[in-house]
Structures are given as structure tokens and as C-alpha cells.
Scaffold this motif. Structure first.
Motif, PDB file in Angstrom:
ATOM      1  N   GLU A  86       0.896  -1.025  -0.020  1.00  0.00           N
ATOM      2  CA  GLU A  86      -0.045   0.083  -0.139  1.00  0.00           C
ATOM      3  C   GLU A  86       0.950   1.233  -0.041  1.00  0.00           C
ATOM      4  OE1 GLU A  86      -2.386  -0.664   3.357  1.00  0.00           O
ATOM      5  OE2 GLU A  86      -4.012  -1.711   2.210  1.00  0.00           O
ATOM      6  N   ARG A  87       2.004   1.192   0.459  1.00  0.00           N
ATOM      7  CA  ARG A  87       2.889   2.394   0.558  1.00  0.00           C
ATOM      8  C   ARG A  87       3.415   2.564  -0.658  1.00  0.00           C
ATOM      9  NH1 ARG A  87       4.791   0.301   5.584  1.00  0.00           N
ATOM     10  NH2 ARG A  87       6.558  -0.839   4.659  1.00  0.00           N
ATOM     11  N   GLN A  88       3.769   1.726  -1.570  1.00  0.00           N
ATOM     12  CA  GLN A  88       4.456   1.620  -2.933  1.00  0.00           C
ATOM     13  C   GLN A  88       2.891   2.336  -3.691  1.00  0.00           C
ATOM     14  OE1 GLN A  88       7.373   1.386  -3.750  1.00  0.00           O
ATOM     15  NE2 GLN A  88       7.999   0.789  -1.775  1.00  0.00           N
ATOM     16  N   LEU A  89       1.765   1.728  -3.398  1.00  0.00           N
ATOM     17  CA  LEU A  89       0.904   2.264  -4.439  1.00  0.00           C
ATOM     18  C   LEU A  89       0.455   3.524  -4.251  1.00  0.00           C
ATOM     19  CD1 LEU A  89      -1.752   1.829  -6.154  1.00  0.00           C
ATOM     20  CD2 LEU A  89      -3.141   1.018  -4.010  1.00  0.00           C
ATOM     21  N   ALA A  90       0.637   4.125  -2.868  1.00  0.00           N
ATOM     22  CA  ALA A  90       0.379   5.492  -2.346  1.00  0.00           C
ATOM     23  C   ALA A  90       1.501   6.413  -3.365  1.00  0.00           C
ATOM     24  CB  ALA A  90       0.390   5.771  -0.844  1.00  0.00           C
ATOM     25  N   ALA A  91       2.740   5.827  -3.283  1.00  0.00           N
ATOM     26  CA  ALA A  91       3.821   6.742  -4.022  1.00  0.00           C
ATOM     27  C   ALA A  91       3.602   6.742  -5.307  1.00  0.00           C
ATOM     28  CB  ALA A  91       5.110   5.896  -3.559  1.00  0.00           C
ATOM     29  N   ALA A  92       3.170   5.627  -6.018  1.00  0.00           N
ATOM     30  CA  ALA A  92       2.722   5.663  -7.560  1.00  0.00           C
ATOM     31  C   ALA A  92       1.582   6.624  -7.438  1.00  0.00           C
ATOM     32  CB  ALA A  92       2.616   4.195  -7.862  1.00  0.00           C
ATOM     33  N   ARG A  93       0.703   6.653  -6.836  1.00  0.00           N
ATOM     34  CA  ARG A  93      -0.574   7.270  -7.048  1.00  0.00           C
ATOM     35  C   ARG A  93      -0.053   8.971  -6.892  1.00  0.00           C
ATOM     36  NH1 ARG A  93      -3.670   5.730  -3.103  1.00  0.00           N
ATOM     37  NH2 ARG A  93      -4.630   3.870  -4.280  1.00  0.00           N
ATOM     38  N   ALA A  94       0.527   9.072  -6.241  1.00  0.00           N
ATOM     39  CA  ALA A  94       1.084  10.812  -5.838  1.00  0.00           C
ATOM     40  C   ALA A  94       1.720  11.111  -7.166  1.00  0.00           C
ATOM     41  CB  ALA A  94       1.929  10.690  -4.942  1.00  0.00           C
ATOM     42  N   LEU A  95       2.401  10.340  -8.097  1.00  0.00           N
ATOM     43  CA  LEU A  95       3.084  10.777  -9.306  1.00  0.00           C
ATOM     44  C   LEU A  95       2.166  10.903 -10.572  1.00  0.00           C
ATOM     45  CD1 LEU A  95       6.150   8.676  -8.449  1.00  0.00           C
ATOM     46  CD2 LEU A  95       6.183  11.051  -8.493  1.00  0.00           C
ATOM     47  N   VAL A  96       1.079  10.151 -10.378  1.00  0.00           N
ATOM     48  CA  VAL A  96       0.196  10.009 -11.554  1.00  0.00           C
ATOM     49  C   VAL A  96      -0.070  11.452 -12.111  1.00  0.00           C
ATOM     50  CG1 VAL A  96      -2.448   9.733 -12.255  1.00  0.00           C
ATOM     51  CG2 VAL A  96      -1.066   7.995 -10.718  1.00  0.00           C
ATOM     52  N   PRO A  97      -0.336  12.802 -11.404  1.00  0.00           N
ATOM     53  CA  PRO A  97      -0.503  14.173 -12.394  1.00  0.00           C
ATOM     54  C   PRO A  97       0.760  14.418 -12.931  1.00  0.00           C
ATOM     55  CG  PRO A  97      -1.158  14.097 -10.254  1.00  0.00           C
ATOM     56  CD  PRO A  97      -0.564  12.820 -10.167  1.00  0.00           C
ATOM     57  N   GLN A  98       1.833  13.895 -12.966  1.00  0.00           N
ATOM     58  CA  GLN A  98       3.015  14.098 -13.608  1.00  0.00           C
ATOM     59  C   GLN A  98       3.572  13.210 -14.755  1.00  0.00           C
ATOM     60  OE1 GLN A  98       6.447  14.752 -10.878  1.00  0.00           O
ATOM     61  NE2 GLN A  98       4.978  14.939  -9.054  1.00  0.00           N
ATOM     62  N   LEU A  99       2.713  12.116 -14.748  1.00  0.00           N
ATOM     63  CA  LEU A  99       2.972  11.331 -15.840  1.00  0.00           C
ATOM     64  C   LEU A  99       2.972  11.776 -17.402  1.00  0.00           C
ATOM     65  CD1 LEU A  99       1.114   8.160 -14.597  1.00  0.00           C
ATOM     66  CD2 LEU A  99       3.462   8.300 -14.748  1.00  0.00           C
ATOM     67  N   GLN A 100       3.890  11.396 -18.147  1.00  0.00           N
ATOM     68  CA  GLN A 100       3.814  11.744 -19.498  1.00  0.00           C
ATOM     69  C   GLN A 100       3.276  10.687 -20.373  1.00  0.00           C
ATOM     70  OE1 GLN A 100       7.388  13.274 -21.577  1.00  0.00           O
ATOM     71  NE2 GLN A 100       8.167  13.712 -19.616  1.00  0.00           N
ATOM     72  N   ARG A 101       3.583   9.279 -19.829  1.00  0.00           N
ATOM     73  CA  ARG A 101       2.784   8.338 -20.307  1.00  0.00           C
ATOM     74  C   ARG A 101       1.622   7.854 -19.584  1.00  0.00           C
ATOM     75  NH1 ARG A 101       5.188   1.974 -20.798  1.00  0.00           N
ATOM     76  NH2 ARG A 101       3.180   1.045 -21.814  1.00  0.00           N
ATOM     77  N   ARG A 102       0.509   8.585 -20.035  1.00  0.00           N
ATOM     78  CA  ARG A 102      -0.994   8.403 -19.169  1.00  0.00           C
ATOM     79  C   ARG A 102      -1.324   7.085 -19.065  1.00  0.00           C
ATOM     80  NH1 ARG A 102      -0.859  12.044 -16.100  1.00  0.00           N
ATOM     81  NH2 ARG A 102      -3.118  11.462 -15.828  1.00  0.00           N
ATOM     82  N   GLY A 103      -1.154   5.981 -19.926  1.00  0.00           N
ATOM     83  CA  GLY A 103      -1.550   4.792 -19.921  1.00  0.00           C
ATOM     84  C   GLY A 103      -1.121   3.957 -18.304  1.00  0.00           C
ATOM     85  N   LEU A 104       0.070   4.648 -17.907  1.00  0.00           N
ATOM     86  CA  LEU A 104       0.520   4.066 -16.656  1.00  0.00           C
ATOM     87  C   LEU A 104      -0.408   4.152 -15.524  1.00  0.00           C
ATOM     88  CD1 LEU A 104       4.434   4.968 -16.710  1.00  0.00           C
ATOM     89  CD2 LEU A 104       3.579   2.604 -16.863  1.00  0.00           C
ATOM     90  N   GLU A 105      -1.085   5.248 -15.425  1.00  0.00           N
ATOM     91  CA  GLU A 105      -2.172   5.091 -14.623  1.00  0.00           C
ATOM     92  C   GLU A 105      -3.128   3.950 -14.428  1.00  0.00           C
ATOM     93  OE1 GLU A 105      -5.897   8.237 -12.866  1.00  0.00           O
ATOM     94  OE2 GLU A 105      -4.491   8.800 -14.833  1.00  0.00           O
ATOM     95  N   ALA A 106      -3.283   3.249 -15.485  1.00  0.00           N
ATOM     96  CA  ALA A 106      -4.184   1.991 -15.497  1.00  0.00           C
ATOM     97  C   ALA A 106      -3.400   0.931 -14.708  1.00  0.00           C
ATOM     98  CB  ALA A 106      -4.254   1.331 -16.941  1.00  0.00           C
ATOM     99  N   GLY A 107      -1.900   0.862 -14.650  1.00  0.00           N
ATOM    100  CA  GLY A 107      -1.186   0.110 -13.744  1.00  0.00           C
ATOM    101  C   GLY A 107      -1.100   0.395 -12.548  1.00  0.00           C
ATOM    102  N   VAL A 108      -1.619   1.740 -11.992  1.00  0.00           N
ATOM    103  CA  VAL A 108      -1.727   2.004 -10.708  1.00  0.00           C
ATOM    104  C   VAL A 108      -2.853   1.327 -10.185  1.00  0.00           C
ATOM    105  CG1 VAL A 108      -2.177   3.843  -9.121  1.00  0.00           C
ATOM    106  CG2 VAL A 108      -0.406   4.133 -10.848  1.00  0.00           C
TER     107      VAL A 108
END
Length: 645
Positions: A86-108
Motif C-alpha cells: 500500500e505504501r508503494q501504491l500511494a507513492a505511485a498514485r502521488a506521481l500520476v499527475p506528472q506522468l507523460q505516459r498516461r496509460g501507466l495510470e491503468a497500472g496503478v
């Protein structure tokens, strides 16, 4: 352990979009890609590489690479430490607004869904996977879309939606083949085998697993071998080939210990315990289950806990420790029920019925046996219906013979299952009689059995969503009409226009409401053709509806179809699909001398697709097979009866 396949797909995020984060040094990107490559070989090495990549990226941030690294760590910890995941998930979710590859949000979303699935919340997990599919499709990220389809397809299979699950998995496999990702293709095929296993085709599943093991061994994918060996063991367990199952579970244990893979060890011990129970060695089974339970306490996997409790309940019953057995089985049943695992629910009801019968609790035993029968019948009906739906998706002119073979196999399987259930009912009745249960209880048992059988016959011919007759009922009516000395009937085949867009844009719940609304309009067709009192109005599958109208002329059928089309177009569905109207296209034909079931349906289907090609929201009729018409005449005959407003 079947859902361990899902955990590994979070590591499939391999290739960044061209030009993304080009200013990041190659070393961090290399560490992420090496970590991804090690997931299926050495998970511990994968974790170390991902953590090293994050340390480097702390001084030279790149959101895309950081999210990929966090998802790799989420994958690793999801099988070992839920809080760390869950800590890793929270860290990834916090970076979603900065993504250039928007599809990575599906991985989150996939990471979050896997955690919910591990906790037994399959409904929430499925909702997240569906969001991931839609998001990846919108971002035109084929790799992430394939990942999300894989997750959704696997979970649909767990919930018993076999045809939809297989459709998702086959789409995912096709994408991974186009992306030249052969190891991922193997993992998808392994999961397809899981669905075949759940559909009752254990022999076909076994072939898939054995084929996958050869390829995985050649590629050195030890972790994937452990997963596949376990799934093979479960197929062998269902086939009651206990020696072969023992060998498969032994391999899982060996590989999992070499990889320091605690979840794999826990599932392997559960499998070995199941074999020991089958061999009437409950003390040995309990020793194995105690080891598995100690491991499970440290793992975020409620499903494993339930599987352990099921085998523990069986072992305790064999040891005549009946109160403890009932307690373990009730705990397992609670988890399986919350996770909508119908096959496991049925098995647990059956085991609990045996325990209660041996305790002398005949009323409780009867109740559990009734629930076992209801769950088994529901599972069998779902398997049969989902096989029909799968065949509909894959139907073409050359598939009819194969379909008949499958139908015969399904019928034999159903007859065998029902015979076994009747045998179980007779044995239970004998136990109750020997225990001097009152005769009135026997009367109630027979009454409830007849009521259940009648209800099951109705369910087998009814579509659960709309309440209309289903595909099986419509085909049965058509065959009955064609068997008459002087066949005389018309056929309407309707399809909701652009239904996929409704599901994609408004969700499947809205799609279900649309299907129910159109079903209401279908019911009025029988009244439109007054002398066809025996009209069969059914949902043919997906968004298709069918009407069989005996003793109805073609012009009367076309008129009924037009009124049906107008009613649908007039439906107010704004609360479900704001800003969108619902329309249908209808194909109409009439039974003629020499028609077969295939030719009649094909002609109706051709008329339907002519309506679609002509712009949708219209009725098209065909009066004779295309093969006996001049091409010019055939085209003239397939004109729409009504143009849309």
C-alpha cells in the motif's frame, strides 16, 4: 494460488513511450528494466533492482520510471506484506499527475485492484480493473490495455463470467502477440487454462498447463513454473489423480523454497494437505495445514486462509473432531461467500453437511446439503450458459459441427452431475431414515426437491438479466417449428445499435438497464401479431433479441418489427445514458421449404447486418436464401422497410 498470476502482471510494464523522460540517465532506466525481467525468475533480485532505481531517481526524478519502479515493488510486496504494498501504491498514485505516459495510470489501478482481490473484495477489484481498461484504451496504450484486460478477464473467470473472461483474455493475448511479448502470452494462456478448469473442462486445462510448463522451463521462468505447477495440481485434484497431484504440489514447494516465495509455499502445503485428506491421512494433512496457516498469517491473502480452513475442516471431520470441523468450515464458507467463489462455496457446503450429519444435526445437515445442491446446480447452469455464450462469440459457418459436439458433451456432463446429485440425495435420505428422523421431514425434503427441480428447469430456459427466455429456449422453439409437417413462422433478429459505446461511456450497469428497457419493448411484439399466441420472444445473447412468430406472414412480421423499433426509439433512457438515445436494427425473414436452422439464422443475421450497413435504426427483410437468388434480385430484396426519422 490461481490469482498469483494476476499479481505478476503488474510487472509487465516494460517499454516506455518513445521520447518520454529522455533526459534521465540510462542507468536508472536499465535498473527498472532489469528489475522487470527478474520478476518471473528471481523476485528478490527484482525488488533490489527496483529499490536501487528509486534511489537514483530521487536525485534525478522521472515520474514514468518512478511509477514503474513503485509498481514492481507493489507486485513484490502484494504477495508478502500488504502494508508495504500500500505504501508503494500511494507513492505511485502521488506521481500520476506528472506522468507523460498516461496509460501507466491503468497500472496503478491494477495494483490497487490486486490488493483488493487479495483481501477478498472481488467487486471492488473488478471495478478498478474496468477503470483501468477504459483509461488505457483512452490513452491508446496497447500494452497497459492488455494488462488491464488480463486482470479483468482473470477476475471475471473467478466470478463465473467465463465467456466474458475468455473474451478479455483472448484480446490480451492478441495484443501481447502483436507487441512480441511471448512470456506474457504464456501467462495469459495459463490463465485461460484456469477458466477452462473452472468451467469443468479439467482435461483441456491440463493440456494447457503441461504445454506452458515446457515453455517456461525452457525460458528459465522458475516463479511462473511454480504457479503453473500449482494450477496443474488443482486440475489433477479435480480429476482425482492423487499421485500426479502430489507430484505437482511437491514441485511447487521445491521451487517456492528455492525462490523464498512464501505464498507459493503456503499454497503448495494446502495442495499436499488436500491429497493427504483424499488418502484418508488426516493427521498428516493437519500438520501440513498448520505450517501453511503460520505462513498465511504474514501474507495478504484471505483466499488462501479460506482454502486452508476448508481442508482443515475435512481433516478434523476424518479425525472425528466434529465441532472444530464445523467451525473451520463455517469460517471458510464466510470468506468464499464474500468473494463470490461459487465452486468453493459448493464444496464447503457439501463438507459441512457431512460434518453436521455425523454430529447428528440432521436439520443442519439437510440445510447444508440443500445449499450444496443449489450452489452446484447454479454453477452447472452458469457453466453451461457461459459455454453457450462463448460459442456465440466464436460462431461462424464452419463451427456448427463443433458446437453440436460441445453441446452433447455439456448435456452428458449435466446428466452425470444430476445423477450424482440424485445419488447424494438418496444417501442423505438413508442417513436421515437410519437416524429415525420424523417422516414429515422426509416429506418436506421431497417437496423442496420437486420445487427446486422445477425452478431449475425454468432458470435453464430464462435469461437472468431481462427475465425473457434465453438463447436455448429460442433455438428449441425454432427446432419445434421446423419439425412440424407444415412449418409456418417468421423470425425477427434485433440488435441494439452502438451498444458497446454505451457500456464504454456509461458503464455496464447502465448497459444492463438499457437491456431491460429493450426487453420490455420486445414483450409487446406478441401482441402486435394477434394470431401468433405462441410467439417466443427471447434474448439471443449480448445485445441481440429474437422473436419466433408462428403463422405470421412476412408483411405482418415487418410491421411488428417496425413497431418494435419505434417503441425502442421512444424509450426515455436519459437517467442511464444522458444525451444518448437508444435505437435498434432488425432483420426479418420467414421460414421456407428446405431451410435448416443454420440457413434460417444466417439469413436473419444477413438482414440484420444489412440494416446496420444501411445506417442502423431500421428494419430489413430477406425472403429467401441468398444462394438461390440472382445477385441483383438479392440486393433489391434486402432494402430497409423504414428509413429512420
Amino acid at each position: 494460488m490461481r490469482h498469483l498470476v494476476v499479481a505478476s502482471v503488474l510487472s509487465w510494464i516494460c517499454v516506455p513511450l518513445a521520447g518520454a523522460a529522455s533526459d534521465v540517465g540510462p542507468h536508472a532506466r536499465g535498473l527498472v528494466e532489469q528489475s522487470q525481467a527478474q520478476v518471473k525468475v528471481d523476485p528478490e533480485r527484482s525488488r533490489q533492482l527496483a529499490e536501487q532505481a528509486l534511489q537514483q531517481l530521487a536525485t534525478q526524478p522521472d515520474a514514468d520510471l518512478q511509477v514503474r519502479a513503485h509498481l514492481l515493488l507493489c507486485d513484490y510486496h502484494s504477495e508478502r506484506d500488504r502494508e508495504a504494498a500500500e505504501r508503494q501504491l500511494a507513492a505511485a498514485r502521488a506521481l500520476v499527475p506528472q506522468l507523460q505516459r498516461r496509460g501507466l495510470e491503468a497500472g496503478v489501478l491494477g495494483c490497487e485492484g490486486a490488493l483488493h482481490e487479495g483481501a477478498g473484495d472481488n467487486a471492488r477489484a473488478l471495478a478498478l480493473y474496468e477503470q483501468g481498461v477504459a483509461l488505457a484504451e483512452k490513452a491508446q496504450d496497447e500494452e497497459m490495455q492488455a494488462d488491464a484486460l488480463f486482470n479483468r478477464g482473470h477476475l471475471r473467470g473467478v466470478r463465473g463470467e467465463f465467456s466474458n473472461g475468455l473474451a478479455d483474455l483472448k484480446k490480451a493475448r492478441a495484443s501481447f502477440e502483436r507487441l512480441q511479448m511471448p512470456f506474457h502470452v504464456l501467462t495469459v494462456e495459463n490463465t485461460i487454462a484456469i477458466l477452462y478448469n473452472r468451467m469443468g473442462d479439467h482435461v483441456q486445462a491440463r493440456r494447457y498447463y503441461e504445454s506452458a510448463l515446457k515453455a517456461q522451463a525452457a525460458a528459465g521462468l522458475q516463479r511462473e513454473q511454480a504457479v503453473t505447477h500449482y494450477n496443474l495440481g488443482r486440475s489433477l485434484e479435480n480429476l482425482k489423480e492423487w499421485d500426479a497431484a502430489q507430484q505437482a504440489f511437491d514441485q511447487v514447494l521445491k521451487l517456492s523454497r528455492e525462490l523464498s516465495f512464501p505464498r507459493g509455499i503456503g499454497y503448495a502445503l494446502r495442495g499436499q494437505a488436500a491429497v493427504q485428506n483424499a488418502r484418508q491421512q488426516p493427521a498428516a494433512a493437519l500438520a501440513l495445514l498448520d505450517q501453511a496457516a503460520d505462513l498465511q498469517k504474514t501474507l495478504p491473502d484471505t483466499r488462501l486462509h479460506a482454502q486452508i480452513q476448508l481442508q482443515r475442516g475435512i481433516a478434523l471431520r476424518l479425525l472425528r473432531r466434529l465441532p472444530e470441523s464445523a467451525q473451520s468450515l463455517q469460517e471458510a464458507l464466510k470468506i468464499f461467500s464474500s468473494g463470490e467463489s461459487l465452486a468453493e462455496q459448493a464444496a464447503t457446503h457439501g463438507a459441512l453437511a457431512q460434518t453436521l450429519a455425523e454430529q447428528g444435526d440432521w436439520r443442519g445437515a439437510f440445510e447444508q446439503q440443500s445449499r450444496f445442491k443449489a450452489a452446484s446446480d447454479q454453477l452447472l447452469t452458469r457453466q453451461l450458459d457461459e459455454r453457450f455464450a462463448t460459442l456465440k462469440v466464436e460462431y461462424d459457418n464452419t463451427a456448427r459441427d463443433r458446437e453440436m459436439v460441445l453441446l452433447q458433451q455439456s448435456q452428458k456432463a449435466a446428466e452425470h452431475a444430476l445423477a450424482q446429485e440424485r445419488l447424494a440425495g438418496r444417501l442423505l435420505t438413508a442417513v436421515i431414515l437410519l437416524a429415525a428422523v420424523l417422516l414429515v421431514v422426509l416429506g418436506v425434503l421431497l417437496w423442496r426437491h420437486r420445487r427446486t427441480s422445477a425452478a431449475m428447469r425454468g432458470l435453464a430456459m430464462t435469461d437472468e438479466l431481462t427475465g425473457l427466455p434465453n438463447r436455448r429456449a429460442a433455438l428449441t422453439e425454432l427446432e419445434a417449428q421446423m419439425a412440424k409437417p407444415s412449418p409456418d413462422c417468421a423470425l425477427l433478429l434485433a440488435d441494439i445499435d452502438l451498444f458497446k459505446a454505451i457500456n464504454d461511456n456509461h458503464g455496464h450497469l447502465a448497459g444492463d438497464q438499457i437491456l431491460r428497457a429493450v426487453a420490455g419493448a420486445v414483450r409487446a411484439i406478441g401482441g402486435d401479431v394477434t394470431h401468433s399466441g405462441s410467439a417466443c420472444l427471447a434474448r439471443f445473447g449480448g445485445e441481440e433479441f429474437i422473436a419466433v412468430l408462428p403463422k405470421t406472414a412476412l408483411d405482418e412480421a415487418v410491421g411488428a418489427a417496425e413497431r418494435f423499433r419505434e417503441r425502442v426509439a421512444a424509450l426515455d433512457v436519459s437517467r442511464h445514458t444522458p444525451g444518448r438515445h437508444v435505437t435498434i436494427s432488425v432483420g426479418v425473414t420467414r421460414l421456407v421449404a428446405g431451410d435448416t436452422l443454420s440457413s434460417l439464422l444466417r439469413r436473419a443475421d444477413e438482414a440484420l447486418y444489412a440494416a446496420k450497413d444501411a445506417g442502423r435504426n431500421r428494419v430489413v427483410s430477406r425472403v429467401a436464401p441468398v444462394s438461390v437468388l440472382d445477385p441483383i434480385d438479392a440486393e433489391d430484396d434486402a432494402t430497409p422497410s423504414v428509413l429512420p426519422a
